[in-house]
Design an enzyme around this catalytic site. Structure first.
Site, mmCIF file in Angstrom:
data_model
loop_
_atom_site.group_PDB
_atom_site.id
_atom_site.type_symbol
_atom_site.label_atom_id
_atom_site.label_comp_id
_atom_site.label_asym_id
_atom_site.label_seq_id
_atom_site.Cartn_x
_atom_site.Cartn_y
_atom_site.Cartn_z
ATOM 1 C CE1 TYR A 1 -1.610 3.432 2.688
ATOM 2 C CE2 TYR A 1 -3.394 2.857 1.172
ATOM 3 C CZ TYR A 1 -2.803 3.751 2.068
ATOM 4 O OH TYR A 1 -3.401 4.968 2.315
HETATM 5 N N1 LIG Z 1 -9.406 7.525 5.969
HETATM 6 C C1 LIG Z 1 -8.221 7.915 6.399
HETATM 7 O O1 LIG Z 1 -8.000 8.153 7.610
HETATM 8 C C2 LIG Z 1 -7.106 8.095 5.415
HETATM 9 C C3 LIG Z 1 -7.354 8.084 4.050
HETATM 10 N N2 LIG Z 1 -6.305 8.264 3.169
HETATM 11 C C4 LIG Z 1 -6.599 8.285 1.734
HETATM 12 O O2 LIG Z 1 -7.703 9.154 1.492
HETATM 13 C C5 LIG Z 1 -8.529 8.597 0.432
HETATM 14 C C6 LIG Z 1 -9.955 8.423 0.943
HETATM 15 O O3 LIG Z 1 -9.907 7.605 2.121
HETATM 16 P P1 LIG Z 1 -11.225 6.792 2.577
HETATM 17 O O4 LIG Z 1 -12.411 7.651 2.354
HETATM 18 O O5 LIG Z 1 -10.951 6.194 3.910
HETATM 19 O O6 LIG Z 1 -11.226 5.661 1.471
HETATM 20 P P2 LIG Z 1 -12.036 4.256 1.439
HETATM 21 O O7 LIG Z 1 -11.212 3.200 2.090
HETATM 22 O O8 LIG Z 1 -13.408 4.494 1.879
HETATM 23 O O9 LIG Z 1 -11.982 3.954 -0.153
HETATM 24 C C7 LIG Z 1 -12.639 4.834 -1.045
HETATM 25 C C8 LIG Z 1 -13.295 4.013 -2.108
HETATM 26 O O10 LIG Z 1 -12.313 3.443 -2.973
HETATM 27 C C9 LIG Z 1 -12.968 2.366 -3.616
HETATM 28 N N3 LIG Z 1 -12.041 1.395 -4.207
HETATM 29 C C10 LIG Z 1 -11.165 0.602 -3.572
HETATM 30 N N4 LIG Z 1 -10.536 -0.210 -4.457
HETATM 31 C C11 LIG Z 1 -11.062 0.068 -5.677
HETATM 32 C C12 LIG Z 1 -10.846 -0.436 -6.992
HETATM 33 N N5 LIG Z 1 -9.963 -1.413 -7.229
HETATM 34 N N6 LIG Z 1 -11.570 0.080 -8.000
HETATM 35 C C13 LIG Z 1 -12.464 1.085 -7.772
HETATM 36 N N7 LIG Z 1 -12.712 1.616 -6.550
HETATM 37 C C14 LIG Z 1 -12.023 1.099 -5.530
HETATM 38 C C15 LIG Z 1 -13.789 1.704 -2.520
HETATM 39 O O11 LIG Z 1 -14.884 1.056 -3.112
HETATM 40 P P3 LIG Z 1 -15.800 0.017 -2.287
HETATM 41 O O12 LIG Z 1 -16.875 0.882 -1.726
HETATM 42 O O13 LIG Z 1 -16.259 -0.967 -3.309
HETATM 43 O O14 LIG Z 1 -14.940 -0.631 -1.245
HETATM 44 C C16 LIG Z 1 -14.151 2.849 -1.592
HETATM 45 O O15 LIG Z 1 -15.513 3.197 -1.619
HETATM 46 C C17 LIG Z 1 -7.861 7.292 0.017
HETATM 47 O O16 LIG Z 1 -7.039 7.493 -1.109
HETATM 48 C C18 LIG Z 1 -7.017 6.934 1.224
HETATM 49 O O17 LIG Z 1 -5.905 6.112 0.888
HETATM 50 C C19 LIG Z 1 -5.010 8.409 3.583
HETATM 51 C C20 LIG Z 1 -4.728 8.408 4.918
HETATM 52 C C21 LIG Z 1 -5.750 8.294 5.935
HETATM 53 N N1 LIG Z 2 -8.220 3.590 1.334
HETATM 54 C C1 LIG Z 2 -7.931 3.852 2.617
HETATM 55 N N2 LIG Z 2 -6.684 4.247 2.948
HETATM 56 C C2 LIG Z 2 -6.391 4.473 4.265
HETATM 57 C C3 LIG Z 2 -7.354 4.328 5.250
HETATM 58 C C4 LIG Z 2 -8.663 3.936 4.865
HETATM 59 O O1 LIG Z 2 -9.585 3.810 5.696
HETATM 60 N N3 LIG Z 2 -8.893 3.709 3.547
HETATM 61 N N4 LIG Z 2 -7.074 4.572 6.557
HETATM 62 C C5 LIG Z 2 -5.845 4.874 6.940
HETATM 63 C C6 LIG Z 2 -5.611 5.055 8.437
HETATM 64 O O2 LIG Z 2 -6.450 6.064 8.923
HETATM 65 C C7 LIG Z 2 -4.216 5.397 8.849
HETATM 66 O O3 LIG Z 2 -3.910 6.642 8.279
HETATM 67 C C8 LIG Z 2 -4.125 5.507 10.381
HETATM 68 O O4 LIG Z 2 -4.454 4.338 10.973
HETATM 69 C C9 LIG Z 2 -4.722 5.010 5.983
HETATM 70 N N5 LIG Z 2 -5.152 4.826 4.610
#
Ligand SMILES: NC(=O)C1=CN([C@@H]2O[C@H](COP(=O)(O)OP(=O)(O)OC[C@H]3O[C@@H](n4cnc5c(N)ncnc54)[C@H](OP(=O)(O)O)[C@@H]3O)[C@@H](O)[C@H]2O)C=CC1
Ligand SMILES: Nc1nc2c(c(=O)[nH]1)N=C([C@H](O)[C@@H](O)CO)CN2
Length: 236
Positions: free
Chosen positions: A148
């Site tokens: 990742y």
């Molecule tokens: N949440 C956090 O605390 C953090 C988030 N981030 C980044 O911020 C962004 C948003 O985070 P968050 O809202 O938690 O994201 P999520 O984990 O909710 O993922 C967002 C969406 O991506 C879709 N997805 C995953 N794999 C695929 C694929 N192969 N093809 C198409 N769609 C796909 C998922 O679809 P499905 O609904 O089908 O699973 C999901 O709805 C991400 O890029 C994440 O890495 C970074 C650090 C921390």
């Molecule tokens: N696609 C996602 N990426 C990440 C997520 C998530 O929920 N979906 N969450 C994190 C964590 O919050 C991490 O930043 C701390 O535990 C990272 N990326």
């Protein structure tokens, strides 16, 4: 379609951060197109608010190219492309190569192909942006999410290459969050440990990502930059 009301594309916006940013853009009267993989209540809510919702599975070049075709049938122009779709997968014994492939596809191959095949939709003479949503973890790597973190580091490099390649017509930037929003299954012990990893020690919620996106969309003099939105995690 004039550039004035060209839509903003957010990938993976059926839930959580992508959904919040899509709702906030709609609140501001900005037309929105989203991609979603699983049908969730947020997809219906966005559709009811007038957003265009396109199904997409970025697991492989075929699925990505099919999405690009569907997107190009939907609109002749875009104001911005926000690459938000992401899978947060750990290494799994016996499935190492599959996990790496999935992380590479969603975090690097999809932004790469969409940018190359859709940059022309952003070339309309007005403000135009690509925003890659990365992760602060690229600073140090990750013991438990190796593939990742590596794929997000590759995404950071795509930010630099596309910023140089598409200037001056299109700005290309990144947002690198640390903890923004817990997942439902995160227990108290995990939450305490995660909160202790940053100087500010809070779970800020998705609005801080929308604020960062708004800054990048509105600032005409920022490109090739990745904003750390990490609560001072690098200080701890
Ligand atoms: N949440 C956090 O605390 C953090 C988030 N981030 C980044 O911020 C962004 C948003 O985070 P968050 O809202 O938690 O994201 P999520 O984990 O909710 O993922 C967002 C969406 O991506 C879709 N997805 C995953 N794999 C695929 C694929 N192969 N093809 C198409 N769609 C796909 C998922 O679809 P499905 O609904 O089908 O699973 C999901 O709805 C991400 O890029 C994440 O890495 C970074 C650090 C921390
Ligand atoms: N696609 C996602 N990426 C990440 C997520 C998530 O929920 N979906 N969450 C994190 C964590 O919050 C991490 O930043 C701390 O535990 C990272 N990326």
């Amino acid at each position: 379609m004039s550039q004035a009301n060209a839509p903003i594309l957010i990938t993976g916006a059926g839930q959580r951060i992508g959904l919040h940013c899509a709702e906030r853009l709609l609140d501001a009267g900005q037309p929105v197109i989203i991609s979603y993989r699983s049908h969730r209540p947020g997809v219906d809510r966005l559709r009811e608010r007038g957003a265009t919702t396109l199904h997409a599975d970025f697991s492989g070049a075929e699925g990505i190219m099919a999405f690009i075709e569907a997107l190009r049938e939907q609109t002749p122009a875009l104001r911005a492309i926000v690459h938000n779709a992401s899978g947060w997968q750990r290494e799994e014994a016996g499935r190492e190569a599959e996990v790496f492939q999935r992380m590479f596809e969603v975090h690097m191959l999809a932004p790469y192909l969409i940018n190359l095949h859709c940059a022309d939709l952003l070339r309309h003479g007005g403000p135009a942006d690509i925003v890659h949503i990365s992760d602060d973890v690229t600073r140090a790597g990750s013991k438990k999410h190796i593939a990742y973190a590596a794929s997000k580091a590759g995404l950071d490099n795509l930010t630099l290459s596309f910023a140089a390649s598409l200037a001056p017509a299109i700005k290309v930037n990144g947002i690198a969050p640390a903890l923004i929003q817990f997942n439902e299954g995160d227990d108290e012990a995990y939450r305490r440990k995660a909160l202790a990893k940053s100087a500010l020690g809070i779970e800020p919620g998705a609005e801080v990502i929308y604020q960062s996106l708004r800054y990048l969309l509105d600032n005409p003099y920022v490109t090739g930059t990745t904003l750390a939105v990490n609560g001072g995690r690098h200080l701890v």
